[in-house]
Design a protein around this motif. Structure first.
Motif, PDB file in Angstrom:
ATOM      1  N   SER B  39       8.272   0.359  14.500  1.00 52.07           N
ATOM      2  CA  SER B  39       7.479   1.583  14.467  1.00 52.07           C
ATOM      3  C   SER B  39       6.813   1.756  13.099  1.00 52.07           C
ATOM      4  CB  SER B  39       8.385   2.789  14.773  1.00 52.07           C
ATOM      5  OG  SER B  39       7.898   3.934  14.129  1.00 52.07           O
ATOM      6  N   GLU B  40       5.469   1.800  13.104  1.00 56.86           N
ATOM      7  CA  GLU B  40       4.720   1.946  11.851  1.00 56.86           C
ATOM      8  C   GLU B  40       5.059   3.279  11.191  1.00 56.86           C
ATOM      9  OE1 GLU B  40       0.606   0.845  12.317  1.00 56.86           O
ATOM     10  OE2 GLU B  40       0.041   1.931  10.492  1.00 56.86           O
ATOM     11  N   LYS B  41       5.203   4.310  12.016  1.00 55.67           N
ATOM     12  CA  LYS B  41       5.512   5.650  11.511  1.00 55.67           C
ATOM     13  C   LYS B  41       6.868   5.651  10.787  1.00 55.67           C
ATOM     14  CE  LYS B  41       6.131  10.224  13.361  1.00 55.67           C
ATOM     15  NZ  LYS B  41       6.458  10.912  14.621  1.00 55.67           N
ATOM     16  N   SER B  42       7.857   5.006  11.422  1.00 59.46           N
ATOM     17  CA  SER B  42       9.200   4.962  10.828  1.00 59.46           C
ATOM     18  C   SER B  42       9.184   4.228   9.499  1.00 59.46           C
ATOM     19  CB  SER B  42      10.183   4.249  11.753  1.00 59.46           C
ATOM     20  OG  SER B  42      10.405   4.991  12.903  1.00 59.46           O
ATOM     21  N   ARG B  43       8.478   3.086   9.449  1.00 59.94           N
ATOM     22  CA  ARG B  43       8.550   2.305   8.202  1.00 59.94           C
ATOM     23  C   ARG B  43       7.792   2.989   7.073  1.00 59.94           C
ATOM     24  NH1 ARG B  43       5.641  -2.270  11.734  1.00 59.94           N
ATOM     25  NH2 ARG B  43       3.560  -2.235  10.848  1.00 59.94           N
ATOM     26  N   GLU B  44       6.713   3.709   7.418  1.00 57.61           N
ATOM     27  CA  GLU B  44       5.996   4.421   6.355  1.00 57.61           C
ATOM     28  C   GLU B  44       6.827   5.583   5.808  1.00 57.61           C
ATOM     29  OE1 GLU B  44       2.059   5.166   7.821  1.00 57.61           O
ATOM     30  OE2 GLU B  44       1.479   3.067   7.492  1.00 57.61           O
ATOM     31  N   ALA B  45       7.478   6.292   6.707  1.00 56.03           N
ATOM     32  CA  ALA B  45       8.332   7.409   6.266  1.00 56.03           C
ATOM     33  C   ALA B  45       9.497   6.890   5.419  1.00 56.03           C
ATOM     34  CB  ALA B  45       8.851   8.173   7.485  1.00 56.03           C
ATOM     35  N   PHE B  46      10.106   5.775   5.868  1.00 58.15           N
ATOM     36  CA  PHE B  46      11.250   5.208   5.143  1.00 58.15           C
ATOM     37  C   PHE B  46      10.824   4.739   3.753  1.00 58.15           C
ATOM     38  CE2 PHE B  46      14.420   2.071   3.946  1.00 58.15           C
ATOM     39  CZ  PHE B  46      15.610   2.615   4.413  1.00 58.15           C
ATOM     40  N   SER B  47       9.680   4.060   3.705  1.00 60.00           N
ATOM     41  CA  SER B  47       9.152   3.554   2.438  1.00 60.00           C
ATOM     42  C   SER B  47       8.908   4.690   1.442  1.00 60.00           C
ATOM     43  CB  SER B  47       7.853   2.793   2.721  1.00 60.00           C
ATOM     44  OG  SER B  47       7.088   2.671   1.542  1.00 60.00           O
ATOM     45  N   ARG B  48       8.298   5.770   1.954  1.00 58.87           N
ATOM     46  CA  ARG B  48       8.053   6.932   1.078  1.00 58.87           C
ATOM     47  C   ARG B  48       9.370   7.516   0.573  1.00 58.87           C
ATOM     48  NH1 ARG B  48       4.091   8.295   4.604  1.00 58.87           N
ATOM     49  NH2 ARG B  48       5.495   9.613   5.814  1.00 58.87           N
ATOM     50  N   GLN B  49      10.318   7.695   1.510  1.00 63.74           N
ATOM     51  CA  GLN B  49      11.569   8.372   1.152  1.00 63.74           C
ATOM     52  C   GLN B  49      12.410   7.566   0.164  1.00 63.74           C
ATOM     53  OE1 GLN B  49      13.725   9.841   4.566  1.00 63.74           O
ATOM     54  NE2 GLN B  49      15.393  10.699   3.327  1.00 63.74           N
ATOM     55  N   TYR B  50      12.419   6.217   0.317  1.00 63.27           N
ATOM     56  CA  TYR B  50      13.325   5.419  -0.507  1.00 63.27           C
ATOM     57  C   TYR B  50      12.589   4.550  -1.528  1.00 63.27           C
ATOM     58  CZ  TYR B  50      16.698   7.307   2.678  1.00 63.27           C
ATOM     59  OH  TYR B  50      17.463   8.189   3.373  1.00 63.27           O
ATOM     60  N   GLY B  51      11.265   4.703  -1.639  1.00 67.16           N
ATOM     61  CA  GLY B  51      10.501   4.012  -2.677  1.00 67.16           C
ATOM     62  C   GLY B  51      10.584   2.499  -2.600  1.00 67.16           C
ATOM     63  N   CYS B  52      10.466   1.962  -1.413  1.00 65.79           N
ATOM     64  CA  CYS B  52      10.528   0.507  -1.262  1.00 65.79           C
ATOM     65  C   CYS B  52       9.242   0.014  -0.600  1.00 65.79           C
ATOM     66  CB  CYS B  52      11.741   0.098  -0.427  1.00 65.79           C
ATOM     67  SG  CYS B  52      11.681   0.690   1.271  1.00 65.79           S
ATOM     68  N   ARG B  53       9.010  -1.294  -0.704  1.00 68.97           N
ATOM     69  CA  ARG B  53       7.863  -1.894  -0.050  1.00 68.97           C
ATOM     70  C   ARG B  53       8.063  -1.924   1.460  1.00 68.97           C
ATOM     71  NH1 ARG B  53       8.194  -6.933  -1.113  1.00 68.97           N
ATOM     72  NH2 ARG B  53       9.865  -6.920  -2.643  1.00 68.97           N
ATOM     73  N   ILE B  54       6.945  -2.142   2.197  1.00 68.10           N
ATOM     74  CA  ILE B  54       7.010  -2.337   3.647  1.00 68.10           C
ATOM     75  C   ILE B  54       6.617  -3.782   3.934  1.00 68.10           C
ATOM     76  CG2 ILE B  54       6.051  -1.659   5.891  1.00 68.10           C
ATOM     77  CD1 ILE B  54       5.319   1.058   4.644  1.00 68.10           C
ATOM     78  N   ALA B  55       7.482  -4.481   4.680  1.00 71.34           N
ATOM     79  CA  ALA B  55       7.105  -5.840   5.085  1.00 71.34           C
ATOM     80  C   ALA B  55       6.113  -5.751   6.237  1.00 71.34           C
ATOM     81  CB  ALA B  55       8.360  -6.610   5.513  1.00 71.34           C
ATOM     82  N   ASP B  56       5.202  -6.713   6.278  1.00 72.11           N
ATOM     83  CA  ASP B  56       4.190  -6.653   7.350  1.00 72.11           C
ATOM     84  C   ASP B  56       4.749  -7.142   8.681  1.00 72.11           C
ATOM     85  OD1 ASP B  56       4.443  -9.238   6.574  1.00 72.11           O
ATOM     86  OD2 ASP B  56       2.298  -9.613   6.261  1.00 72.11           O
TER      87      ASP B  56
END
Lengths: 346, 346
Positions: B39-56
């Motif tokens: 889920s793109e929405k989940s990974r963007e929210a997670f990335s914002r919350q925990y300050g990590c990169r998103i793998a493609d």
């Protein structure tokens, strides 16, 4: 109210006869008129302590016109004989739980008392604990929402001290060990709270007792109403007694202090009932009244004699509880779940 | 001490991924470098919350040289595939309990991690609760005398709110319902306390959940060491978590507040351990330290990666706990007691 005290005779004068006699002395509805046991020493001590006559034989006790009912506390496997004689002599019968060690004896006892038109009351006192009474009232008014499951335990370590001269040592006299002596109380209480049992599965072990019997038992019950119940009971650990009931809206946690078990005038003071309501983890205490389970069940017996009504726990209820014990024993032996109807049809 | 933080990537970014990420943020031994979910929405929210990169993509995440290990919180039936890929890519693996939904998947996971030389840690956190740690210490020093039996319960009412779009709804994805999600914790804890399980017998019911799965379960265990254990678990009642252990010299009663389950930094403060010693019915409180079960198990994972040692709960321990669940399911289906070796040999 009973106009005149019901006159009873105590038969089988061990420790439990005295516990019940103490309860009778706290009541004005019964009085002990006579007693008998095979041991001369026991009957003399009992007579002195409770101020009653001594019958010269059990047959003599049953001929005594003053005696209206007998209080039977003989070993489990020695219930049927004195009860059948009492019924044939027109004496009403109170017998300690379990009603008998074997289903055949239990059925014979129930049939004889019905055929001879005498009251049969069985000492499944635990349902009368104030905690269990309150759980029943809360369940009946829907206070837990829909009931989900229940858990009980009744254990103490008296199995560690058994010797071959004691009847509890022997499988033939007390099959199931703690199952038939302790868990049988919970079998009755769970039926009282949730209705009849449909099937049982159990595991039993003989771990630390020197006796023939198992000393660690666990039983699962499927109730006709759908809920699952657990009964744990051992004769090797420190004393424990609880009834937990889980519901969709609230859980109830009832614990009684085992060390006051034989002091039924005090045990409710040493009990704790807590409720955990929807969405909260707080367990709030529920105030319990103070009852006296042994006195009350004996008064129920007395009132049934005077009023010709059925006791709260008579033959059918006691047979149901014993059937749960025998289903558990058979399940532990075979490794299969056992339907109650299989035991009841035996 | 770990000299440099271990860099992990979170995979499967639901509620539990965040619970574990919160625990990682309380530690200096790990840090979240990357994340991925379908889920793109989940990974963007997670990335914002925990300050990590998103793998493609997951393949991309596994090629990232910065990532040393993956934290897998995908559904039970979707553990094997990402773990086998991670192991083949040389990434260490932490996976939430149960190790998998099926024994075949569990074995494949364990084998792949061994063959590929990566650490496999499984999130059986409950044994790390301060109450369970203290019970283990008391048992190990003989403080209960000889152990007699144990009882556990882990229940809450989340089964009532399930819908078909959730994996927990489906028997094929989460067989046993509360057995595989909740009781599996106690299966691991009981093994930790008393050693391996020999056989299981169980009853399960589907009473109130709209889902396919059972919502009320009770399981009895015979341990190799002889003791009997009970595990109750439902998805329909108010929340409950306890571990009771009975011994010849003392009983221990441990209760944790279920509402703090996902706050492992707080739950030990909301726990109670009591001991009842020989001859007494008093339950004396035992002071518990304050731990943080999720942080600690993740730190164990990190230390294993740096130190090349085995985690406290790896493949063999997690397979043993899952086998207990499957023995219980088979027993409930067949009405027979099931030997653990039968499940382990399947």
């Amino acid at each position: 109210m009973v106009s005149e005290s019901v006159r009873v005779a105590s038969v089988g004068l061990g420790r439990w006869a005295k516990t019940l006699a103490d309860a009778i002395q706290r009541s004005d509805r019964l009085r002990i008129a006579s007693c008998f046991s095979r041991s001369e020493k026991s009957r003399e001590a009992f007579s002195r302590q409770y101020g009653c006559r001594i019958a010269d034989s059990y047959a003599g006790l049953l001929k005594d016109p003053e005696v209206e009912g007998v209080i039977i506390t003989t070993p489990n496997d020695a219930h049927a004989d004195p009860i059948l004689h009492a019924a044939a002599s027109g004496k009403h019968v109170y017998v300690d739980k379990p009603i008998a060690h074997a289903m055949a004896d239990a059925r014979a006892i129930d049939r004889a008392c019905r055929d001879d038109g005498v009251i049969l009351a069985v000492g499944h006192s635990a349902r009368r604990l104030q905690g269990n009474r309150k759980i029943k009232a809360i369940l009946d008014r829907g206070g837990l929402g829909k009931p989900v499951m229940a858990e009980c335990n009744f254990s103490h370590n008296r199995g560690l001290e058994l010797s071959p001269d004691q009847w509890r040592w022997h499988k033939s006299k007390s099959p199931g060990g703690p199952l038939i002596q302790l868990a049988v109380h919970h079998a009755d209480t769970l039926h009282y709270l949730l209705g009849p049992v449909k099937a049982a599965t159990a595991m039993t072990k003989r771990l630390y007792t020197p006796a023939e019997i198992e000393d660690v038992t666990m039983t699962l019950l499927e109730m006709e109403s759908g809920q699952l119940c657990y009964m744990g009971s051992n004769w090797a650990s420190q004393g424990s007694f609880y009834t937990y009931v889980y519901g969709t809206d609230a859980n109830l946690y009832f614990t009684a202090d085992f060390n006051f078990w034989s002091r039924s005038d005090l045990i409710d003071r040493h009990s704790r009932l807590e409720i955990q309501c929807r969405g909260s983890s707080d367990r709030k205490p529920i105030t319990l009244g103070e009852g006296d389970m042994f006195r009350e069940e004996l008064e129920d017996f007395a009132e049934c004699i005077r009023g010709r009504r059925k006791p709260e726990v008579g033959g059918p209820e006691a047979i149901a509880a014993l059937a749960v014990v025998h289903a558990a024993i058979r399940s532990a032996e075979t490794g299969h779940t056992v339907a109650l109807k299989e035991i009841l049809a035996d």
